[in-house]
Design a protein around this motif. Structure first.
Motif, PDB file in Angstrom:
ATOM      1  N   ARG A 152       0.273  13.068   7.195  1.00 49.47           N
ATOM      2  CA  ARG A 152       1.174  10.964   7.277  1.00 49.47           C
ATOM      3  C   ARG A 152       0.453  11.083   5.628  1.00 49.47           C
ATOM      4  NH1 ARG A 152       0.582   7.109  11.805  1.00 49.47           N
ATOM      5  NH2 ARG A 152       1.393   5.989  10.355  1.00 49.47           N
ATOM      6  N   CYS A 153      -0.083  11.947   4.128  1.00 49.78           N
ATOM      7  CA  CYS A 153      -0.496  11.434   3.394  1.00 49.78           C
ATOM      8  C   CYS A 153       0.051  12.337   3.136  1.00 49.78           C
ATOM      9  CB  CYS A 153      -2.243  11.756   3.102  1.00 49.78           C
ATOM     10  SG  CYS A 153      -2.894  11.459   1.168  1.00 49.78           S
ATOM     11  N   SER A 154       1.062  11.888   1.673  1.00 55.13           N
ATOM     12  CA  SER A 154       1.674  12.609   1.171  1.00 55.13           C
ATOM     13  C   SER A 154       1.195  14.360   0.873  1.00 55.13           C
ATOM     14  CB  SER A 154       2.768  12.006   0.357  1.00 55.13           C
ATOM     15  OG  SER A 154       3.667  11.442   0.917  1.00 55.13           O
ATOM     16  N   LYS A 155      -0.106  13.797   0.202  1.00 52.57           N
ATOM     17  CA  LYS A 155      -0.891  14.883  -0.132  1.00 52.57           C
ATOM     18  C   LYS A 155      -1.970  15.332   0.558  1.00 52.57           C
ATOM     19  CE  LYS A 155       0.098  12.788  -4.125  1.00 52.57           C
ATOM     20  NZ  LYS A 155      -0.374  11.548  -5.675  1.00 52.57           N
ATOM     21  N   LEU A 157      -4.119  14.420   1.730  1.00 52.48           N
ATOM     22  CA  LEU A 157      -6.026  13.696   1.178  1.00 52.48           C
ATOM     23  C   LEU A 157      -6.595  13.521   2.139  1.00 52.48           C
ATOM     24  CD1 LEU A 157      -4.889  11.196  -1.486  1.00 52.48           C
ATOM     25  CD2 LEU A 157      -5.227  13.983  -1.736  1.00 52.48           C
ATOM     26  N   PRO A 161      -7.790   7.626  -0.393  1.00 57.99           N
ATOM     27  CA  PRO A 161      -6.015   7.093  -1.189  1.00 57.99           C
ATOM     28  C   PRO A 161      -5.972   7.373  -2.702  1.00 57.99           C
ATOM     29  CG  PRO A 161      -6.886   5.163  -1.353  1.00 57.99           C
ATOM     30  CD  PRO A 161      -7.770   6.033  -0.107  1.00 57.99           C
ATOM     31  N   GLY A 164      -2.107   6.018  -5.782  1.00 54.22           N
ATOM     32  CA  GLY A 164      -0.443   6.009  -6.232  1.00 54.22           C
ATOM     33  C   GLY A 164      -0.117   5.074  -4.692  1.00 54.22           C
ATOM     34  N   SER A 165      -1.080   4.561  -4.094  1.00 55.11           N
ATOM     35  CA  SER A 165      -1.101   3.307  -2.961  1.00 55.11           C
ATOM     36  C   SER A 165      -0.806   2.259  -3.626  1.00 55.11           C
ATOM     37  CB  SER A 165      -2.285   4.362  -2.065  1.00 55.11           C
ATOM     38  OG  SER A 165      -2.384   2.386  -1.192  1.00 55.11           O
ATOM     39  N   ARG A 169       2.999   0.998   0.642  1.00 54.14           N
ATOM     40  CA  ARG A 169       3.696   1.951   0.798  1.00 54.14           C
ATOM     41  C   ARG A 169       3.362   3.064   0.091  1.00 54.14           C
ATOM     42  NH1 ARG A 169       6.444   0.329   4.258  1.00 54.14           N
ATOM     43  NH2 ARG A 169       7.690   2.025   4.546  1.00 54.14           N
ATOM     44  N   CYS A 170       3.490   4.597   0.371  1.00 53.10           N
ATOM     45  CA  CYS A 170       2.965   6.362  -0.130  1.00 53.10           C
ATOM     46  C   CYS A 170       3.361   5.732  -1.336  1.00 53.10           C
ATOM     47  CB  CYS A 170       3.558   6.953   0.058  1.00 53.10           C
ATOM     48  SG  CYS A 170       3.177   8.477  -0.726  1.00 53.10           S
ATOM     49  N   GLU A 171       3.579   6.123  -2.773  1.00 53.88           N
ATOM     50  CA  GLU A 171       3.945   5.937  -3.948  1.00 53.88           C
ATOM     51  C   GLU A 171       5.517   6.961  -4.068  1.00 53.88           C
ATOM     52  OE1 GLU A 171       2.612   7.686  -7.254  1.00 53.88           O
ATOM     53  OE2 GLU A 171       1.347   9.286  -6.379  1.00 53.88           O
ATOM     54  N   GLU A 178       5.170   4.951   4.509  1.00 48.66           N
ATOM     55  CA  GLU A 178       3.718   3.918   4.133  1.00 48.66           C
ATOM     56  C   GLU A 178       2.462   4.537   4.301  1.00 48.66           C
ATOM     57  OE1 GLU A 178       2.749   1.226   8.371  1.00 48.66           O
ATOM     58  OE2 GLU A 178       3.657   3.298   8.761  1.00 48.66           O
ATOM     59  N   CYS A 179       1.854   4.515   3.399  1.00 49.82           N
ATOM     60  CA  CYS A 179       0.353   5.363   2.904  1.00 49.82           C
ATOM     61  C   CYS A 179      -0.768   5.513   4.451  1.00 49.82           C
ATOM     62  CB  CYS A 179      -0.304   3.955   1.747  1.00 49.82           C
ATOM     63  SG  CYS A 179      -2.050   4.981   1.197  1.00 49.82           S
ATOM     64  N   ALA A 180      -0.750   6.424   4.668  1.00 45.24           N
ATOM     65  CA  ALA A 180      -1.734   6.616   5.751  1.00 45.24           C
ATOM     66  C   ALA A 180      -2.781   6.248   5.494  1.00 45.24           C
ATOM     67  CB  ALA A 180      -1.747   8.411   6.150  1.00 45.24           C
ATOM     68  N   TRP A 181      -3.659   5.960   3.989  1.00 49.08           N
ATOM     69  CA  TRP A 181      -4.387   6.263   3.630  1.00 49.08           C
ATOM     70  C   TRP A 181      -4.872   3.832   4.149  1.00 49.08           C
ATOM     71  CZ3 TRP A 181      -9.255   7.732   3.686  1.00 49.08           C
ATOM     72  CH2 TRP A 181      -9.115   8.706   3.917  1.00 49.08           C
TER      73      TRP A 181
HETATM   74  S1  SF4 Z   1      -0.132   6.649  -1.455  1.00 50.88           S
HETATM   75 FE1  SF4 Z   1      -1.436   6.915   0.408  1.00 50.88          FE
HETATM   76  S2  SF4 Z   1       0.189   8.595   1.515  1.00 50.88           S
HETATM   77 FE2  SF4 Z   1       1.071   8.713  -0.393  1.00 50.88          FE
HETATM   78  S3  SF4 Z   1      -0.040  10.679  -1.470  1.00 50.88           S
HETATM   79 FE3  SF4 Z   1      -1.178   8.898  -2.085  1.00 50.88          FE
HETATM   80  S4  SF4 Z   1      -2.549   7.570  -0.283  1.00 50.88           S
HETATM   81 FE4  SF4 Z   1      -1.361   9.887   0.110  1.00 50.88          FE
END
Ligand code: SF4
Ligand code: SF4
Lengths: 224, 351
Positions: A152-155, A157, A161, A164-165, A169-171, A178-181
């Protein structure tokens, strides 16, 4: 469940057009739940192909059939075998696993995928599905308040986070993702477990993931 | 921070250690194999900054490699800080690159998560993210201090060969403006605990929030364990300011700055004035050890900016790659002999 969605109609039609008779084979499990390849979708797609064939003067006969599960040998019964034998080709509306099972069951037939298999996920609301697990092979949910940083984190991680959180929201896709973090943070905070997030998570063992090669599980105690 | 020995012996490390405010700047490599561009940009920064960050496919757009461009920058008399993102390389590639970089004389590295490839010119590429930036920092620290690879093997060619570990001065980034704000300083602490020696922040416009963050940094005593360089990106136009405000995740530009640019006759000059004021203000904030200028594709304005900010000339230190120091402040001489000592020490873990 495994979540999939139908390929663009023209892609599917281009497969069908290569033959005079095709079997559209649905699957009654995950792709029925995610409304991509169950009995209902088989019916709709079959009608669309027939309609297009009539309009375009293509000679295509479409048979329809749906079995309980395409990823399980026991559901490929005699009726299914007969229907497949009657057709020149099979268009499977199962997930990628189902398509491969079909190809194995019908060795002399060309088998086409009608779906793009996307992810392991869940229905978030009617008509919206989202990824929840990446099948990493070594589940770490216990450390992250039950929210998966891998899927659920685009990277992916483990010590997020990233910068870009913003506003939860996730960048990478603020509209939809949604930003998982942010979620992990909120959940751990609500549980009074924030301190645990200060621990540096070590490297993940990706050999347990697809990176270690295709995975198999053998359990002697349940083998026949 | 009062350990006597230098970790890598880079010029950046030595000036930071001397307690004087440090200036670093970003140098973006070309989107081609054009070496002239690097030489030209290096020309603007030489003698003006203490070290230059050579970006690593920044914003996920393919450019000359950080190490390749860093080598050219070194030939031009700049000390490079190579950047490594987790987006494009796994642990094998990073470790091998760091060995190569060290062998070429590179002594500073900045560890980054990396912008997602979606933002760049190869959005269909597969990303790596074998590790995150904190794990990357920890890996480089273990390579330097414990002299082991990520797998635990010693950094030597064979059992009888000498251990030759890459001794990097390790940096990481921090974004005081991302969410969740209360966790930002905790994440900085994780980077410091992982082994970050210096931090370069996201560019700062919102002074109030930065001060808040720095207060938290100091409250946790992190400013005594890591050098913090505050990020500055001079605004060139009103449009740029609005773009930063609206489109860059994890960045805030206060209305007051937008208004100043809107009211200015010459927005670029006003932007520079703002940057000068910010630099001076930032250097007064307890725990800030220097500034990091990210003048995106306008490296040429850096000398004038630093001159106006009163940061020129830069302190002179000896070439870190040569141990024989004959001049310079006593403190720096001591530091350099520290490096020699460090190099001669028997291989043993440093904590
Ligand atoms: S914004 Fe949040 S979900 Fe998106 S890459 Fe960064 S830490 Fe992961
Ligand atoms: S940690 Fe791995 S197994 Fe667990 S939910 Fe995430 S991807 Fe799936």
């Amino acid at each position: 469940m495994i979540v999939a969605e139908q390929k663009p109609f023209e892609d599917i039609y281009s497969y069908a057009k290569r033959h005079r008779r095709v079997l559209l084979l649905g699957c009654g499990t995950c792709v029925t739940v995610c409304m991509a390849g169950g009995e209902k979708e088989v019916g709709i797609l079959a009608s669309l192909v027939r309609l297009a064939a009539r309009e375009r003067n293509d000679d295509i006969t479409v048979d329809e059939h749906t079995i309980t599960r395409q990823c399980d040998a026991e559901f490929f019964d005699e009726t299914t075998a007969r229907k497949a034998a009657d057709a020149e080709a099979v268009i499977s509306m199962g997930c990628g696993v189902g398509v491969q099972f079909c190809a194995q069951r019908f060795p002399d037939k060309i088998v086409y995928p009608a779906l793009n298999t996307k992810f392991y996920g869940a229905t978030i609301e009617q008509g919206v599905w989202a990824e929840r697990c990446a099948g990493c092979g070594e589940c770490v949910l216990a450390d992250f308040g039950g929210i998966c940083p891998v899927a659920r984190c685009s990277k992916s991680l483990l010590n997020g986070p990233c910068g870009g959180s913003q506003d939860g929201r996730c960048e990478v896709d603020p509209e939809r993702v949604e930003c998982a973090w942010q979620l992990i943070y909120e959940r751990m905070e609500a549980m009074g477990r924030l301190e645990e997030l200060e621990k540096i998570q070590p490297f993940k063992d990706w050999s347990q993931h697809r990176d270690g090669g295709p995975r198999t599980i053998t359990r002697e105690e349940v083998r026949l | 921070m009062n350990t006597t020995m230098l970790k890598a012996g880079s010029r950046l490390e030595r000036i930071l250690r001397s307690g004087r405010p440090v200036v670093t700047a970003e140098l973006g490599p070309p989107k081609s194999a054009d070496t002239d561009l690097i030489r030209r940009k290096a020309g603007y920064l030489r003698g003006v900054v203490d070290a230059a960050n050579i970006t690593d496919n920044q914003t996920a757009i393919v450019r000359m490699s950080s190490i390749g461009a860093a080598l050219i920058a070194m030939q031009e008399g700049l000390e490079p800080v190579i950047q490594i993102t987790c987006r494009d390389r796994n642990r094998l590639a990073v470790q091998s690159d760091v060995l190569g970089a060290y062998a070429l004389g590179i002594r500073n590295v900045l560890c980054l998560t990396g912008d997602h490839q979606k933002f760049g010119n190869h959005p269909a590429a597969k990303n790596v993210f074998d590790m995150d930036s904190i794990q990357l920092v920890a890996m480089l620290r273990a390579m330097r201090d414990e002299k082991v690879f990520a797998c635990g093997d010693e950094i030597r060619n064979s059992k009888k060969a000498p251990v030759v570990e890459p001794r990097m001065f390790i940096g990481a980034a921090a974004n005081p403006f991302g969410d969740p704000f209360p966790f930002r300083v905790a994440r900085l602490a994780k980077k410091v605990n992982a082994g970050a020696d210096f931090i370069q922040t996201q560019c700062i416009y919102d002074m109030k929030r930065f001060r808040q963050w720095m207060q938290q940094v100091c409250d946790r005593g992190l400013h005594e364990r890591v050098y913090i360089l505050a990020g500055i990106t001079p605004l060139k136009s009103l449009r740029m300011a609005e773009h930063m405000r609206d489109n860059v995740a994890g960045l805030t530009v206060p209305e007051e700055i937008i208004e100043r640019l809107r009211g200015a006759e010459n927005a670029a000059e006003e932007g520079e004035r703002i940057a000068v004021e910010q630099i001076q203000e930032l250097l007064q904030i307890p725990g800030v050890h220097g500034v990091h200028i990210m003048a995106i594709e306008s490296e040429h304005i850096v000398p004038d900016l630093l001159k106006k900010a009163g940061l020129l000339p830069r302190p002179v230190v000896a070439d870190p790659l040569h141990d024989a120091v004959t001049s310079g402040p006593e403190m720096l001489r001591d530091s350099v002999s520290g490096v020699a000592e460090n190099r001669n020490r028997a291989a043993q873990p440093v904590g």
